[in-house]
Design a protein around this motif. Structure first.
Motif, PDB file in Angstrom:
ATOM      1  N   TYR A 135     -51.793 -18.169  70.278  1.00 50.89           N
ATOM      2  CA  TYR A 135     -50.854 -19.227  70.612  1.00 50.89           C
ATOM      3  C   TYR A 135     -50.795 -19.392  72.124  1.00 50.89           C
ATOM      4  CZ  TYR A 135     -47.945 -15.023  70.821  1.00 50.89           C
ATOM      5  OH  TYR A 135     -47.451 -13.775  71.065  1.00 50.89           O
ATOM      6  N   SER A 136     -50.283 -20.553  72.540  1.00 49.79           N
ATOM      7  CA  SER A 136     -50.325 -20.910  73.951  1.00 49.79           C
ATOM      8  C   SER A 136     -49.231 -21.912  74.262  1.00 49.79           C
ATOM      9  CB  SER A 136     -51.702 -21.497  74.281  1.00 49.79           C
ATOM     10  OG  SER A 136     -51.713 -22.089  75.560  1.00 49.79           O
ATOM     11  N   ASP A 137     -48.981 -22.082  75.568  1.00 46.21           N
ATOM     12  CA  ASP A 137     -48.104 -23.170  76.004  1.00 46.21           C
ATOM     13  C   ASP A 137     -48.828 -24.512  75.966  1.00 46.21           C
ATOM     14  OD1 ASP A 137     -45.910 -21.594  76.489  1.00 46.21           O
ATOM     15  OD2 ASP A 137     -46.501 -21.138  78.550  1.00 46.21           O
ATOM     16  N   TYR A 138     -50.182 -24.471  75.804  1.00 44.92           N
ATOM     17  CA  TYR A 138     -50.982 -25.694  75.798  1.00 44.92           C
ATOM     18  C   TYR A 138     -51.890 -25.740  74.567  1.00 44.92           C
ATOM     19  CZ  TYR A 138     -49.561 -25.530  80.699  1.00 44.92           C
ATOM     20  OH  TYR A 138     -48.841 -25.445  81.853  1.00 44.92           O
ATOM     21  N   PRO A 139     -51.311 -25.830  73.387  1.00 37.24           N
ATOM     22  CA  PRO A 139     -52.157 -25.903  72.183  1.00 37.24           C
ATOM     23  C   PRO A 139     -52.841 -27.273  72.082  1.00 37.24           C
ATOM     24  CG  PRO A 139     -49.870 -26.215  71.600  1.00 37.24           C
ATOM     25  CD  PRO A 139     -49.877 -25.877  73.047  1.00 37.24           C
ATOM     26  N   GLN A 144     -50.599 -28.401  67.298  1.00 38.40           N
ATOM     27  CA  GLN A 144     -49.255 -28.470  67.864  1.00 38.40           C
ATOM     28  C   GLN A 144     -48.223 -27.761  66.998  1.00 38.40           C
ATOM     29  OE1 GLN A 144     -47.943 -29.496  70.639  1.00 38.40           O
ATOM     30  NE2 GLN A 144     -49.794 -30.288  71.614  1.00 38.40           N
ATOM     31  N   GLY A 148     -48.058 -23.014  69.211  1.00 34.55           N
ATOM     32  CA  GLY A 148     -47.119 -22.572  70.232  1.00 34.55           C
ATOM     33  C   GLY A 148     -46.354 -21.331  69.800  1.00 34.55           C
ATOM     34  N   ARG A 155     -42.423 -15.737  72.727  1.00 37.41           N
ATOM     35  CA  ARG A 155     -42.008 -16.354  73.981  1.00 37.41           C
ATOM     36  C   ARG A 155     -41.957 -15.317  75.111  1.00 37.41           C
ATOM     37  NH1 ARG A 155     -39.140 -19.666  70.286  1.00 37.41           N
ATOM     38  NH2 ARG A 155     -37.511 -18.094  69.999  1.00 37.41           N
ATOM     39  N   GLY A 215     -53.824 -18.332  76.836  1.00 30.28           N
ATOM     40  CA  GLY A 215     -52.870 -18.142  75.761  1.00 30.28           C
ATOM     41  C   GLY A 215     -52.714 -16.664  75.461  1.00 30.28           C
TER      42      GLY A 215
END
Length: 497
Positions: A135-139, A144, A148, A155, A215
């Motif tokens: 997961y990432s802040d920019y999927p 989408q 995340g 987090r 990520g």
């Protein structure tokens, strides 16, 4: 440091130790078997707890090591796929499409991230309870909904590993109803991935650089079953240890009779010795407290401490102190009008008031000679405001004399002299100690008093220079001082508003 507290503390410690030994001997005599059972039980409990802690730690450590190997293998698979598969195929087929939606397009292959996600899903399917997520802040747009962070752990992992990409973020917690190891590490962009991420049309971010945290790779592994097996083994071990403990207790009870006899004799000896020691310590403490109080009434506390430690004369040089001499005018006249007892009582009343002022302003009373009073500021502990403190006390001394006259319907007055400069201070001799001062500064301060005027506070130019902006003065002019010649002096009038 309170010189009076040390013997009291030592006496209290000795009494506490003696009382503890007495109580322990009584328990050993009366409740030996019970105490042995309790001790063995405590030992077994401690051993089982320690084994449980070690086993739990070993299980967790092994889980972390295995998961780290999984993570390393997955990352290496993605790296090999990116550099050895994708690049080679594209070199052969220039029109090859590399996309995250490869399943919907013929002649296309997945991007490395999608390959990694698919690999994680297959590993999760083959290992029940295991979960592999990326997961990432920019999927990518197609991810989408799941690409995340979904909970607090994810987090926090993103936030921490973005700042510490070379470290791991690990936590053991209840995850999907099971106790799991949640292991997260940063997915760092390598040179082989930059071009893909910065050129794909649907890439959510196109300014990636080598070393950026793309990520998080998270692997969750359940450990509850292994922990359960470990706990079962510990229960069997606990029963074995309990049996051994019972056998030990039975063996030790064979010597209880002798222990009781020995304990009784020891108890009587300890009680006798403790009583003697307590009495001696109490007598010593009383005498020592008297000596300490007497010594502190004669010498400043730091000097008294040094004198006790050194057993020799003490002499210290001070670059700048302020000396005050005060003499009660017309006290000799008063002495001829009252009895000796009343005279001493009146003088004691005045000097006791002066003593309270020395404590209020943190000054050091040096001595009294007849109806003269000497005090110093800046010794034995130097302080920058010694002149101000002495001036404040001088003004208050004048007020104390005025109050004294009101109470006794007398007309006594006070003459005060002050000087500032270097002195030598210390204690000399071997009998009747006194903390005294020597030097020209002391002599000049005495001359300021003897050449002063009743009701006035006469100061030298050195003292005036240090106080001129905070107090009101009146220049007296140059007066002839014995041994010094003409000296400029000032009269301290009061405090500036």
């Amino acid at each position: 440091m309170n010189l009076n507290s040390t013997p009291k503390i030592k006496l209290t410690i000795r009494q506490s130790i003696a009382k503890f030994l007495e109580t322990l001997l009584q328990l050993l005599y009366r409740r030996t078997i019970l105490l042995l059972i309790l001790f063995f039980f405590a030992g077994v409990t401690a051993a089982v707890w320690n084994m449980s802690r070690l086993s739990s730690g070993l299980v967790k450590w092994q889980a972390i090591q295995n998961t780290a190997l999984y993570a390393q293998a997955i990352q290496e698979a993605r790296t090999v796929y990116s550099s050895e598969v994708v690049d080679r195929i594209k070199a052969i087929h220039e029109d090859l499409i590399v996309t995250d939606t490869y399943q919907n397009q013929m002649g296309s292959i997945p991007v490395p991230v999608t390959f990694l996600i698919e690999l994680g899903k297959r590993l999760s399917a083959e290992n029940p309870g295991m979960s592999v997520r990326l997961y990432s802040d920019y999927p990518f747009p197609s991810r989408q909904s799941e690409g995340g962070a979904k909970d607090d752990f994810e987090r926090e992992a993103l936030s921490y590993l973005r700042q510490h990409p070379d470290e791991k973020f690990i936590r053991f917690e209840n995850f999907h109803g099971r106790i799991c190891l949640r292991y997260a590490q940063a997915d760092i962009l390598k040179p082989s991935c930059i071009g893909c991420h910065n050129t794909l049309a649907d890439s959510p971010k196109k300014d990636w650089q080598v070393g950026d945290v793309r990520g998080i790779l998270e692997i969750s592994t359940p450990i509850d079953r292994v922990m359960k097996k470990t706990e079962d083994g510990l229960k069997e071990t606990s029963l074995t240890l309990a049996g051994i403990s019972l056998l030990g207790i039975m063996g030790i009870t064979l010597v209880i009779a002798r222990l009781k006899h020995t304990a009784k004799e020891l108890e009587l000896r300890v009680i006798e010795r403790t009583a003697d020691l307590r009495k001696a310590n109490e007598e010593l403490a009383v005498e020592q407290e008297k000596s300490e109080r007497l010594l502190l009434n004669i010498l400043p506390e730091p000097i008294a401490s040094r004198l006790k430690d050194q057993h020799q004369s003490i002499a210290d040089g001070f670059a700048e102190v302020t000396i005050l001499f005060a003499d009660i005018v017309k006290f000799t006249e008063l002495s001829s009008q009252v009895s000796p007892e009343e005279l001493v009582s009146l003088l004691n009343e005045i000097f006791s008031a002066f003593d309270r002022l020395t404590e209020r302003y943190g000054l050091e009373k040096i001595k009294t000679i007849g109806d003269a009073y000497m005090v110093a500021g800046g010794i034995p502990n130097p302080r920058p405001d010694h002149a101000e403190a002495v001036a404040e006390m001088a003004l208050d001394m004048r007020e104390e004399i005025a109050e004294f006259n009101k109470r006794h319907d007398s007309n006594c007055n006070i003459r005060i002299g002050i000087n500032t400069g270097p002195v030598v201070a210390g204690v000399i001799g071997t009998k009747k100690f006194i903390y005294d001062l020597w030097g020209d500064t002391v002599n000049v301060a005495s001359r300021m008093e003897s050449h002063g005027m009743p009701g006035a506070i006469q100061v030298t130019a050195d003292t005036y220079e240090r106080l001129g902006d905070r107090f009101e003065f009146e220049a007296r002019g140059e007066i002839k001082i014995k041994g010094k010649g003409e000296m400029m002096t000032y009269l301290l009038i009061g405090r500036k508003c």
